[in-house]
Scaffold this motif. Structure first.
Motif, PDB file in Angstrom:
ATOM      1  N   ASP A  27       0.813  -1.213   0.000  1.00 31.85           N
ATOM      2  CA  ASP A  27       0.000   0.000   0.000  1.00 31.85           C
ATOM      3  C   ASP A  27       0.848   1.266   0.000  1.00 31.85           C
ATOM      4  O   ASP A  27       0.352   2.353  -0.242  1.00 31.85           O
ATOM      5  N   ARG A  28       2.154   1.095   0.280  1.00 30.15           N
ATOM      6  CA  ARG A  28       3.068   2.238   0.231  1.00 30.15           C
ATOM      7  C   ARG A  28       4.460   1.727  -0.129  1.00 30.15           C
ATOM      8  O   ARG A  28       4.725   0.526  -0.057  1.00 30.15           O
ATOM      9  N   ARG A  29       5.341   2.636  -0.526  1.00 32.79           N
ATOM     10  CA  ARG A  29       6.695   2.237  -0.903  1.00 32.79           C
ATOM     11  C   ARG A  29       7.424   1.604   0.284  1.00 32.79           C
ATOM     12  O   ARG A  29       7.175   1.957   1.432  1.00 32.79           O
ATOM     13  N   LYS A  37      10.747   0.292   2.520  1.00 34.51           N
ATOM     14  CA  LYS A  37      12.104   0.673   2.900  1.00 34.51           C
ATOM     15  C   LYS A  37      13.115  -0.196   2.170  1.00 34.51           C
ATOM     16  O   LYS A  37      12.991  -1.430   2.125  1.00 34.51           O
ATOM     17  N   GLU A  96      12.761   2.279  -2.072  1.00 28.12           N
ATOM     18  CA  GLU A  96      12.070   3.569  -2.158  1.00 28.12           C
ATOM     19  C   GLU A  96      11.876   4.060  -3.583  1.00 28.12           C
ATOM     20  O   GLU A  96      10.947   4.828  -3.861  1.00 28.12           O
ATOM     21  N   THR A 154       4.725   1.331  -6.171  1.00 24.63           N
ATOM     22  CA  THR A 154       3.764   0.294  -5.813  1.00 24.63           C
ATOM     23  C   THR A 154       2.863   0.040  -7.020  1.00 24.63           C
ATOM     24  O   THR A 154       2.766   0.874  -7.924  1.00 24.63           O
ATOM     25  N   LYS A 199      -0.272   0.046  -6.888  1.00 23.54           N
ATOM     26  CA  LYS A 199      -1.366   1.019  -6.792  1.00 23.54           C
ATOM     27  C   LYS A 199      -0.997   2.333  -7.464  1.00 23.54           C
ATOM     28  O   LYS A 199      -1.842   2.999  -8.066  1.00 23.54           O
ATOM     29  N   GLU A 200       0.273   2.708  -7.385  1.00 24.22           N
ATOM     30  CA  GLU A 200       0.732   3.910  -8.077  1.00 24.22           C
ATOM     31  C   GLU A 200       0.608   3.762  -9.594  1.00 24.22           C
ATOM     32  O   GLU A 200       0.520   4.753 -10.310  1.00 24.22           O
ATOM     33  N   GLU A 211      -2.584  -5.828  -3.417  1.00 21.40           N
ATOM     34  CA  GLU A 211      -1.641  -5.915  -2.302  1.00 21.40           C
ATOM     35  C   GLU A 211      -1.503  -7.376  -1.907  1.00 21.40           C
ATOM     36  O   GLU A 211      -2.470  -7.998  -1.482  1.00 21.40           O
ATOM     37  N   THR A 248      10.978  -6.689   6.630  1.00 22.50           N
ATOM     38  CA  THR A 248      10.165  -5.740   7.383  1.00 22.50           C
ATOM     39  C   THR A 248       9.921  -6.278   8.783  1.00 22.50           C
ATOM     40  O   THR A 248       9.407  -7.381   8.954  1.00 22.50           O
TER      41      THR A 248
END
Length: 328
Positions: A231-233, A235, A238, A242, A244-245, A251, A295
């Motif tokens: 849902d987000r970039r 670590k 970077e 994604t 979604k972008e 996901e 992560t």
């Protein structure tokens, strides 16, 4: 008139009661002394993949918090079914644990396993990582759009490696195809690590695996990440967009956790929970996880972890309603 039964000696019953009491006491003592010998941690995939790396890192860090070592045993095959069946059917005494991954929540939905996620008792979730679409740096595609467009062409034969037929990485590629109208030739391997090696060797055109499994090769300039299913970039990734972008609502990823067979004594589970909580705080383990782009996403609450698995199982069931992973 008194019957014959009324004259029977109570001693046999007393003996049975004492024997049962002794057995219960012995069991309680064994649980209290746990562990008195090495603990096996079964990884249902080949060595070198994300699950195996996580398991070995955890085992090394746990030596400070358990009186006996944890020994990692690889039992790959059938997208994890062989290893998990081994633990499910093991004696529930705490001496055989399972390294679980997201596949345990849906293998029964595709007919690959008879067990469900709730046939093991979870100890804790250790981490979670998204799926990433990866190609070699000499591949003709530098963006996800180019890659998908190539897989939409008539007679396209874009070979995508995965960790085994029915694995999460198989599902990730199939879901991407479903969302975009692409067509892939799915090539199964016995784990994420062999799939990545196949990509490096030019035997497949791409892989869908977890970010830690390709981080080193991307840093070395051998592989290129096209998109992450988060849902987000992420670590360490970077610069990688994604899905979604890129207008693709998807996901997917994996997590790694610890579980024991059903029926394991609460006292044993308590020891494992306490040791896991301390181990996951070890600075050396956390530093290694971050260095390898794992992560750090722990969940030490079994009830919350079970709720997440149930939720995830439902989400994947919805995806599977549109995606065929196994031949009928």
């Amino acid at each position: 008139m008194p019957t014959l039964a009324s004259f029977r000696s109570p001693r046999p019953l007393l003996a049975v009661s004492l024997a049962l009491g002794g057995l219960l006491a012995t069991g309680a003592t064994q649980a209290a002394d746990y562990p008195v010998r090495p603990i096996e941690l079964v990884v249902p995939y080949q060595a070198g993949g994300g699950a195996d790396v996580m398991a070995r890192g955890f085992a090394a860090a746990a030596v400070k918090h358990l009186p006996q070592p944890i020994v990692v045993v690889n039992k790959p095959g059938a997208a994890g079914v062989i290893g998990w069946n081994d633990v499910i059917n093991a004696k529930p005494d705490g001496y055989r644990l399972a390294l679980t991954t997201v596949e345990v929540t849906f293998l029964n939905q595709i007919g690959l396993a008879k067990f469900g996620w709730n046939d093991l008792t979870p100890i804790a979730r250790l981490n979670a990582d998204p799926a990433v679409v990866v190609v070699r740096t000499d591949a003709p595609w530098t963006t996800l759009e180019q890659f998908v467009a190539a897989a939409k062409k008539p007679d396209a034969n874009v070979r995508v490696g995965n960790a085994g037929q029915g694995s999460m990485w198989h599902l990730a590629a199939a879901a991407l195809a479903d969302r975009t109208g692409a067509s892939f030739n799915y090539i199964p391997y016995a784990g994420g690590a062999p799939a990545v090696l196949a990509l490096l060797g030019g035997h497949v055109d791409a892989v869908t695996v977890s970010t830690p499994e390709v981080a080193a090769h991307i840093a070395a300039g051998k592989l290129r990440a096209l998109g992450v299913m988060a849902d987000r970039r992420v670590k360490g990734f970077e610069t990688v967009p994604t899905l979604k972008e890129r207008g693709i609502d998807l996901e997917l990823g994996t997590w790694r956790g610890l579980a024991v067979p059903k029926g394991t004594p609460p006292e044993v589970i308590a020891v494992l929970k306490a040791a896991t909580a301390k181990t996951m705080k070890e600075p050396s383990l956390r530093a290694d996880m971050e260095r390898l782009n794992f992560t750090v996403d722990t969940d030490l609450d079994s009830a919350a972890f079970e709720a997440r698995m149930a939720q995830e199982s439902a989400y994947i069931k919805d995806i599977l309603s549109r995606v065929v992973l196994l031949q009928k």
